[in-house]
Design a protein around this motif. Structure first.
Motif, PDB file in Angstrom:
ATOM      1  N   LEU A   1       0.823  -1.208   0.000  1.00  0.00           N
ATOM      2  CA  LEU A   1       0.000   0.000   0.000  1.00  0.00           C
ATOM      3  C   LEU A   1       0.859   1.260   0.000  1.00  0.00           C
ATOM      4  O   LEU A   1       1.838   1.359   0.735  1.00  0.00           O
ATOM      5  CB  LEU A   1      -0.887  -0.014   1.256  1.00  0.00           C
ATOM      6  N   ASP A   2       0.462   2.207  -0.851  1.00  0.00           N
ATOM      7  CA  ASP A   2       1.025   3.552  -0.798  1.00  0.00           C
ATOM      8  C   ASP A   2       0.186   4.318   0.222  1.00  0.00           C
ATOM      9  O   ASP A   2      -1.021   4.515   0.024  1.00  0.00           O
ATOM     10  CB  ASP A   2       0.939   4.210  -2.177  1.00  0.00           C
ATOM     11  N   LEU A   3       0.812   4.749   1.315  1.00  0.00           N
ATOM     12  CA  LEU A   3       0.069   5.418   2.383  1.00  0.00           C
ATOM     13  C   LEU A   3      -0.225   6.885   2.068  1.00  0.00           C
ATOM     14  O   LEU A   3      -0.896   7.570   2.841  1.00  0.00           O
ATOM     15  CB  LEU A   3       0.835   5.300   3.707  1.00  0.00           C
ATOM     16  N   LYS A   4       0.294   7.362   0.937  1.00  0.00           N
ATOM     17  CA  LYS A   4      -0.017   8.708   0.417  1.00  0.00           C
ATOM     18  C   LYS A   4       0.248   9.818   1.430  1.00  0.00           C
ATOM     19  O   LYS A   4      -0.476  10.813   1.494  1.00  0.00           O
ATOM     20  CB  LYS A   4      -1.470   8.761  -0.072  1.00  0.00           C
ATOM     21  N   THR A   5       1.266   9.626   2.234  1.00  0.00           N
ATOM     22  CA  THR A   5       1.683  10.653   3.178  1.00  0.00           C
ATOM     23  C   THR A   5       3.206  10.704   3.177  1.00  0.00           C
ATOM     24  O   THR A   5       3.855   9.815   2.626  1.00  0.00           O
ATOM     25  CB  THR A   5       1.150  10.372   4.598  1.00  0.00           C
ATOM     26  N   GLY A   6       3.767  11.772   3.769  1.00  0.00           N
ATOM     27  CA  GLY A   6       5.216  11.927   3.713  1.00  0.00           C
ATOM     28  C   GLY A   6       5.697  12.136   2.298  1.00  0.00           C
ATOM     29  O   GLY A   6       6.789  11.707   1.920  1.00  0.00           O
ATOM     30  N   LYS A   7       4.877  12.826   1.491  1.00  0.00           N
ATOM     31  CA  LYS A   7       5.207  12.983   0.074  1.00  0.00           C
ATOM     32  C   LYS A   7       6.362  13.961  -0.150  1.00  0.00           C
ATOM     33  O   LYS A   7       6.400  15.036   0.431  1.00  0.00           O
ATOM     34  CB  LYS A   7       3.979  13.455  -0.701  1.00  0.00           C
ATOM     35  N   CYS A   8       7.282  13.551  -0.989  1.00  0.00           N
ATOM     36  CA  CYS A   8       8.367  14.423  -1.427  1.00  0.00           C
ATOM     37  C   CYS A   8       8.848  13.895  -2.775  1.00  0.00           C
ATOM     38  O   CYS A   8       8.205  13.021  -3.365  1.00  0.00           O
ATOM     39  CB  CYS A   8       9.492  14.499  -0.394  1.00  0.00           C
ATOM     40  N   GLN A   9       9.973  14.423  -3.265  1.00  0.00           N
ATOM     41  CA  GLN A   9      10.404  14.044  -4.603  1.00  0.00           C
ATOM     42  C   GLN A   9      11.923  14.110  -4.723  1.00  0.00           C
ATOM     43  O   GLN A   9      12.576  14.987  -4.148  1.00  0.00           O
ATOM     44  CB  GLN A   9       9.780  14.980  -5.647  1.00  0.00           C
ATOM     45  N   PHE A  10      12.462  13.169  -5.476  1.00  0.00           N
ATOM     46  CA  PHE A  10      13.876  13.230  -5.818  1.00  0.00           C
ATOM     47  C   PHE A  10      14.084  14.346  -6.833  1.00  0.00           C
ATOM     48  O   PHE A  10      13.295  14.501  -7.776  1.00  0.00           O
ATOM     49  CB  PHE A  10      14.344  11.912  -6.439  1.00  0.00           C
ATOM     50  N   ILE A  11      15.150  15.119  -6.642  1.00  0.00           N
ATOM     51  CA  ILE A  11      15.467  16.194  -7.584  1.00  0.00           C
ATOM     52  C   ILE A  11      16.962  16.186  -7.900  1.00  0.00           C
ATOM     53  O   ILE A  11      17.779  15.665  -7.129  1.00  0.00           O
ATOM     54  CB  ILE A  11      15.043  17.582  -7.034  1.00  0.00           C
ATOM     55  N   LEU A  12      17.273  16.752  -9.042  1.00  0.00           N
ATOM     56  CA  LEU A  12      18.653  17.032  -9.421  1.00  0.00           C
ATOM     57  C   LEU A  12      18.793  18.546  -9.382  1.00  0.00           C
ATOM     58  O   LEU A  12      18.027  19.260 -10.027  1.00  0.00           O
ATOM     59  CB  LEU A  12      18.947  16.502 -10.828  1.00  0.00           C
ATOM     60  N   ALA A  13      19.748  19.065  -8.607  1.00  0.00           N
ATOM     61  CA  ALA A  13      19.854  20.513  -8.439  1.00  0.00           C
ATOM     62  C   ALA A  13      21.304  20.950  -8.354  1.00  0.00           C
ATOM     63  O   ALA A  13      22.195  20.154  -8.040  1.00  0.00           O
ATOM     64  CB  ALA A  13      19.098  20.945  -7.184  1.00  0.00           C
ATOM     65  N   SER A  14      21.520  22.231  -8.615  1.00  0.00           N
ATOM     66  CA  SER A  14      22.853  22.809  -8.477  1.00  0.00           C
ATOM     67  C   SER A  14      22.730  24.316  -8.307  1.00  0.00           C
ATOM     68  O   SER A  14      21.624  24.856  -8.202  1.00  0.00           O
ATOM     69  CB  SER A  14      23.713  22.479  -9.695  1.00  0.00           C
ATOM     70  N   THR A  15      23.860  24.981  -8.287  1.00  0.00           N
ATOM     71  CA  THR A  15      23.870  26.439  -8.191  1.00  0.00           C
ATOM     72  C   THR A  15      23.390  27.032  -9.517  1.00  0.00           C
ATOM     73  O   THR A  15      23.477  26.391 -10.570  1.00  0.00           O
ATOM     74  CB  THR A  15      25.295  26.946  -7.892  1.00  0.00           C
ATOM     75  N   ALA A  16      22.918  28.266  -9.455  1.00  0.00           N
ATOM     76  CA  ALA A  16      22.347  28.915 -10.638  1.00  0.00           C
ATOM     77  C   ALA A  16      23.376  29.104 -11.745  1.00  0.00           C
ATOM     78  O   ALA A  16      23.040  29.115 -12.936  1.00  0.00           O
ATOM     79  CB  ALA A  16      21.748  30.264 -10.246  1.00  0.00           C
ATOM     80  N   ASN A  17      24.643  29.237 -11.388  1.00  0.00           N
ATOM     81  CA  ASN A  17      25.671  29.504 -12.403  1.00  0.00           C
ATOM     82  C   ASN A  17      26.335  28.242 -12.948  1.00  0.00           C
ATOM     83  O   ASN A  17      27.275  28.329 -13.742  1.00  0.00           O
ATOM     84  CB  ASN A  17      26.742  30.450 -11.840  1.00  0.00           C
ATOM     85  N   TYR A  18      25.862  27.072 -12.544  1.00  0.00           N
ATOM     86  CA  TYR A  18      26.484  25.849 -13.060  1.00  0.00           C
ATOM     87  C   TYR A  18      26.075  25.623 -14.512  1.00  0.00           C
ATOM     88  O   TYR A  18      24.901  25.696 -14.872  1.00  0.00           O
ATOM     89  CB  TYR A  18      26.098  24.626 -12.220  1.00  0.00           C
ATOM     90  N   ASP A  19      27.044  25.318 -15.356  1.00  0.00           N
ATOM     91  CA  ASP A  19      26.818  25.081 -16.785  1.00  0.00           C
ATOM     92  C   ASP A  19      26.584  23.598 -17.022  1.00  0.00           C
ATOM     93  O   ASP A  19      27.521  22.798 -17.006  1.00  0.00           O
ATOM     94  CB  ASP A  19      28.028  25.575 -17.588  1.00  0.00           C
ATOM     95  N   TRP A  20      25.321  23.236 -17.245  1.00  0.00           N
ATOM     96  CA  TRP A  20      24.977  21.830 -17.443  1.00  0.00           C
ATOM     97  C   TRP A  20      25.544  21.267 -18.744  1.00  0.00           C
ATOM     98  O   TRP A  20      25.622  20.060 -18.930  1.00  0.00           O
ATOM     99  CB  TRP A  20      23.456  21.649 -17.415  1.00  0.00           C
ATOM    100  N   ASN A  21      25.923  22.147 -19.664  1.00  0.00           N
ATOM    101  CA  ASN A  21      26.468  21.700 -20.952  1.00  0.00           C
ATOM    102  C   ASN A  21      27.983  21.537 -20.934  1.00  0.00           C
ATOM    103  O   ASN A  21      28.584  21.198 -21.952  1.00  0.00           O
ATOM    104  CB  ASN A  21      26.084  22.703 -22.046  1.00  0.00           C
ATOM    105  N   ASN A  22      28.584  21.778 -19.782  1.00  0.00           N
ATOM    106  CA  ASN A  22      30.023  21.588 -19.657  1.00  0.00           C
ATOM    107  C   ASN A  22      30.363  20.114 -19.918  1.00  0.00           C
ATOM    108  O   ASN A  22      29.790  19.222 -19.278  1.00  0.00           O
ATOM    109  CB  ASN A  22      30.461  21.986 -18.239  1.00  0.00           C
TER     110      ASN A  22
END
Length: 206
Positions: free
Chosen positions: A84-105
């Motif tokens: 059963l999914d208890l449908k509580t404690g909801k959150c999410q995996f994310i990929l994040a970095s600083t605003a100036n990081y160049d993802w195309n590097n």
């Protein structure tokens, strides 16, 4: 009596109200103090443990059921059966970095995370070879001090990310608290296991 591994902390706090809605007196759980094993209603024995240990207890057959976040199940590749999914404690995996990081590097990315298995699976699906550093403390700190290029973490509200000026680059799997069973108990205590699952399902789906 069903033996149930209950993850201490956040999962515990989110789960107990669901159990109270089922009409069960949860005061022994609320007032457990330092006790690690608490019995309820002469039917359930709750064992308080950390998330990854819940998976170990289930896989080794020490407990019948587990109340644990799906992030822990994914990271530890649990062999348990999700009821059963208890449908509580909801959150999410994310990929994040600083605003100036160049993802195309083109340089090989260095990723900080508490979830190396989840992170590796994500980057493999993208066809990217990355270096993953396991972090036990504040993952959000690591790109700020230059230890890593980006992080894979879970977030509930995004407040910590915003306060540290981190930008979400991608959203991975959603996370919630799950009820899982060890496969042997599912056969040997089928009636009790499904009675517990059905009781929770009624309040979860209200």
């Amino acid at each position: 009596m069903l033996k149930i591994a209950l993850t201490k902390g956040r999962v515990e706090r989110k789960f107990i109200p669901l159990l109270e809605k089922c009409g069960i007196n949860c005061q022994p759980l609320v007032n457990k103090q330092r006790r690690l094993i608490v019995k309820l209603a002469d039917k359930y024995e709750f064992i308080f443990i950390k998330g990854p240990d819940a998976v170990t207890y289930l896989n080794k057959g020490v407990v019948d059921l587990g109340i644990v976040g799906s992030d822990v199940l994914m990271e530890n590749q649990s062999e348990s059966y999700e009821l059963l999914d208890l449908k509580t404690g909801k959150c999410q995996f994310i990929l994040a970095s600083t605003a100036n990081y160049d993802w195309n590097n083109p340089k090989r990315k260095v990723i900080g995370t508490k979830y190396p298995t989840v992170a590796q699976k994500y980057f493999l699906s993208k066809g990217e070879d990355v270096e993953i550093i396991k972090i036990e403390g504040s993952v959000e700190l690591t790109p700020l001090v230059g230890l890593v290029d980006a992080i894979v973490d879970i977030t509930e509200t995004g407040t910590t990310l915003r306060e540290n000026h981190l930008i979400v680059h991608d959203y991975l799997d959603k996370v919630s608290i799950r009820l899982v069973a060890n496969p042997v108990s599912l056969k040997q205590k089928k009636k009790e296991v499904f009675a517990f699952s059905d009781m929770l399902a009624k309040v979860v789906n209200q």
